[in-house]
Design a protein around this motif. Structure first.
Motif, PDB file in Angstrom:
ATOM      1  N   ASP A 174      20.031 -16.038  21.332  1.00  0.00           N
ATOM      2  CA  ASP A 174      19.114 -14.912  21.497  1.00  0.00           C
ATOM      3  C   ASP A 174      19.883 -13.617  21.763  1.00  0.00           C
ATOM      4  O   ASP A 174      19.510 -12.548  21.264  1.00  0.00           O
ATOM      5  CB  ASP A 174      18.144 -15.175  22.655  1.00  0.00           C
ATOM      6  CG  ASP A 174      17.120 -16.255  22.336  1.00  0.00           C
ATOM      7  OD1 ASP A 174      16.964 -16.605  21.150  1.00  0.00           O
ATOM      8  OD2 ASP A 174      16.488 -16.765  23.284  1.00  0.00           O
ATOM      9  N   TRP A 222      22.976 -12.749  20.809  1.00  0.00           N
ATOM     10  CA  TRP A 222      23.802 -12.227  19.732  1.00  0.00           C
ATOM     11  C   TRP A 222      23.068 -12.045  18.410  1.00  0.00           C
ATOM     12  O   TRP A 222      23.640 -11.515  17.458  1.00  0.00           O
ATOM     13  CB  TRP A 222      25.019 -13.128  19.533  1.00  0.00           C
ATOM     14  CG  TRP A 222      25.928 -13.116  20.719  1.00  0.00           C
ATOM     15  CD1 TRP A 222      26.198 -14.143  21.568  1.00  0.00           C
ATOM     16  CD2 TRP A 222      26.662 -11.988  21.218  1.00  0.00           C
ATOM     17  NE1 TRP A 222      27.052 -13.745  22.564  1.00  0.00           N
ATOM     18  CE2 TRP A 222      27.357 -12.427  22.371  1.00  0.00           C
ATOM     19  CE3 TRP A 222      26.797 -10.667  20.806  1.00  0.00           C
ATOM     20  CZ2 TRP A 222      28.174 -11.575  23.107  1.00  0.00           C
ATOM     21  CZ3 TRP A 222      27.614  -9.818  21.545  1.00  0.00           C
ATOM     22  CH2 TRP A 222      28.289 -10.283  22.674  1.00  0.00           C
ATOM     23  N   ARG A 223      21.805 -12.472  18.326  1.00  0.00           N
ATOM     24  CA  ARG A 223      21.081 -12.450  17.047  1.00  0.00           C
ATOM     25  C   ARG A 223      21.067 -11.058  16.409  1.00  0.00           C
ATOM     26  O   ARG A 223      21.392 -10.895  15.226  1.00  0.00           O
ATOM     27  CB  ARG A 223      19.658 -12.968  17.248  1.00  0.00           C
ATOM     28  CG  ARG A 223      18.844 -13.023  15.962  1.00  0.00           C
ATOM     29  CD  ARG A 223      17.515 -13.708  16.165  1.00  0.00           C
ATOM     30  NE  ARG A 223      17.680 -15.158  16.248  1.00  0.00           N
ATOM     31  CZ  ARG A 223      17.599 -15.862  17.364  1.00  0.00           C
ATOM     32  NH1 ARG A 223      17.334 -15.270  18.516  1.00  0.00           N
ATOM     33  NH2 ARG A 223      17.763 -17.180  17.353  1.00  0.00           N
ATOM     34  N   ASP A 224      20.706 -10.032  17.161  1.00  0.00           N
ATOM     35  CA  ASP A 224      20.574  -8.695  16.567  1.00  0.00           C
ATOM     36  C   ASP A 224      21.911  -8.147  16.092  1.00  0.00           C
ATOM     37  O   ASP A 224      22.003  -7.575  14.994  1.00  0.00           O
ATOM     38  CB  ASP A 224      19.947  -7.723  17.577  1.00  0.00           C
ATOM     39  CG  ASP A 224      18.477  -8.002  17.824  1.00  0.00           C
ATOM     40  OD1 ASP A 224      17.883  -8.786  17.046  1.00  0.00           O
ATOM     41  OD2 ASP A 224      17.927  -7.461  18.802  1.00  0.00           O
ATOM     42  N   THR A 249      23.138 -10.041  12.971  1.00  0.00           N
ATOM     43  CA  THR A 249      22.345  -9.624  11.809  1.00  0.00           C
ATOM     44  C   THR A 249      22.795  -8.252  11.315  1.00  0.00           C
ATOM     45  O   THR A 249      22.952  -8.023  10.108  1.00  0.00           O
ATOM     46  CB  THR A 249      20.851  -9.595  12.166  1.00  0.00           C
ATOM     47  OG1 THR A 249      20.440 -10.898  12.576  1.00  0.00           O
ATOM     48  CG2 THR A 249      20.014  -9.143  10.981  1.00  0.00           C
ATOM     49  N   ARG A 250      23.029  -7.322  12.250  1.00  0.00           N
ATOM     50  CA  ARG A 250      23.475  -5.969  11.872  1.00  0.00           C
ATOM     51  C   ARG A 250      24.833  -6.000  11.186  1.00  0.00           C
ATOM     52  O   ARG A 250      25.036  -5.356  10.138  1.00  0.00           O
ATOM     53  CB  ARG A 250      23.534  -5.087  13.116  1.00  0.00           C
ATOM     54  CG  ARG A 250      24.244  -3.746  12.897  1.00  0.00           C
ATOM     55  CD  ARG A 250      23.857  -2.702  13.939  1.00  0.00           C
ATOM     56  NE  ARG A 250      24.185  -3.082  15.289  1.00  0.00           N
ATOM     57  CZ  ARG A 250      25.303  -2.713  15.941  1.00  0.00           C
ATOM     58  NH1 ARG A 250      26.222  -1.981  15.322  1.00  0.00           N
ATOM     59  NH2 ARG A 250      25.504  -3.062  17.192  1.00  0.00           N
TER      60      ARG A 250
END
Length: 327
Positions: free
Chosen positions: A312, A314-316, A319-320
């Motif tokens: 949760d 590191w997801r953003d 993705t970036r």
């Protein structure tokens, strides 16, 4: 704050459990034969060190040999897939890293395995990254920031790819300090170390043992670690964590034991008990601490919670970075 408290809580569970843990009782006939510990990395790296150290100490507790089987390749997917396909009877474990269980499941690439193919057993250790500058370039965080800003983003740094954990560590440090550097991609830590020590690379962002190799060779300066605030590494108590100078600069990979999904709970419980007891053996703890790791432990459920929180978290960013660096 919540994540730091969780990490401390799992460490406390390990210590408390060791004080009253009896000899591990047999669970039926398990294990009835040698246990294989698959390591999805080549021999000699930090994951391999953690695995072999754990295997040596767990074997007498389980009453069976624990055999390390290195299956490197494909960003740990080859070894992880082999473990996922093994018979779910507890006789095959995976010594996973953050790459295996945190980052790979977040990437759009099709994996031969899913996170759900595994049942967590125990969190073994966490590993921060050292930001290492070539000798003479800077001696601490303040002088490094001043230099990086004066160079206007022209310093270069090595990474193992845009969505690798060592690049995530570099990115959070750069964003936290308000600086920029140019990324140069490598296939692993070894060539980065060579280029840093030869003076052709300015900065590397690498895990404990690789950072310490540059420091001990006298060819690099660790200006800071990406560990938690207030939890400096035992092996370098004089070197600060970046979290001491600003927020959002914590980045740690981890090592942990898993088994194939559908492994009987009794087998998982016995493996967890052996892992917790092994991690209280002084020479094992010293080996991991000397490699720049934090020794962890806790229940299988603790490790499952850690994995979900880590994905949760590191997801953003993953993705970036994946979108801005298409293959």
């Amino acid at each position: 704050m919540e994540r730091r408290n969780f990490l401390r809580r799992t460490t406390g569970l390990a210590i408390a459990g060791s004080l009253a843990m009896p000899a591990i009782a047999a669970t039926g006939s398990f294990p009835s034969r040698p246990v294989t510990m698959i390591v999805p990395f080549p021999p000699g790296g930090a994951t391999d060190v953690a695995a072999r150290t754990m295997a040596e100490k767990m074997a007498p507790l389980l009453g069976q040999p624990v055999v390390v089987d290195n299956k490197p390749g494909a960003q740990t997917a080859i070894g992880a897939d082999a473990a996922a396909r093994a018979e779910p009877d507890g006789h095959t474990m995976l010594m996973a890293s953050g790459t295996t269980m945190t980052l790979n499941p977040l990437l759009p690439d099709k994996l031969p395995y899913k996170a759900e193919d595994f049942a967590p057993v125990a969190l073994v250790s966490t590993l921060p990254f050292g930001i290492v500058v070539r000798k003479g370039l800077a001696h601490d965080i303040e002088s490094f920031v001043a230099l990086a800003k004066a160079r206007g983003g022209q310093l270069n740094y090595g990474s193992n790819g845009p969505t690798s954990f060592n690049n995530l560590a570099a990115v959070v440090v750069m964003e936290g300090l308000g600086i920029k550097m140019q990324e140069i991609t490598y296939r692993g830590d070894a060539q980065q170390l060579t280029d840093l020590m030869s003076g052709t690379l300015d900065v590397i962002s690498v895990g404990g043992s690789s950072s310490l190799a540059a420091l001990r060779a006298g060819r690099g300066t660790i200006i800071g670690w990406t560990g938690e605030k207030g939890e400096r590494l035992a092996v370098t108590p004089d070197i600060p964590n970046f979290a001491e100078v600003g927020p959002n600069m914590v980045c740690q990979t981890h090592f942990g034991l898993l088994v194939p999904a559908r492994t009987p709970p009794a087998a998982i419980a016995r493996l967890n008990a052996a892992a917790q007891q092994a991690m209280q053996v002084p020479d094992l703890r010293k080996r991991l601490l000397d490699e720049g790791q934090y020794v962890m432990s806790g229940t299988a459920e603790d490790y499952a919670t850690y994995l979900q929180r880590d994905r949760d978290r590191w997801r953003d960013l993953v993705t970036r970075l994946a979108k801005s660096n298409p293959a």
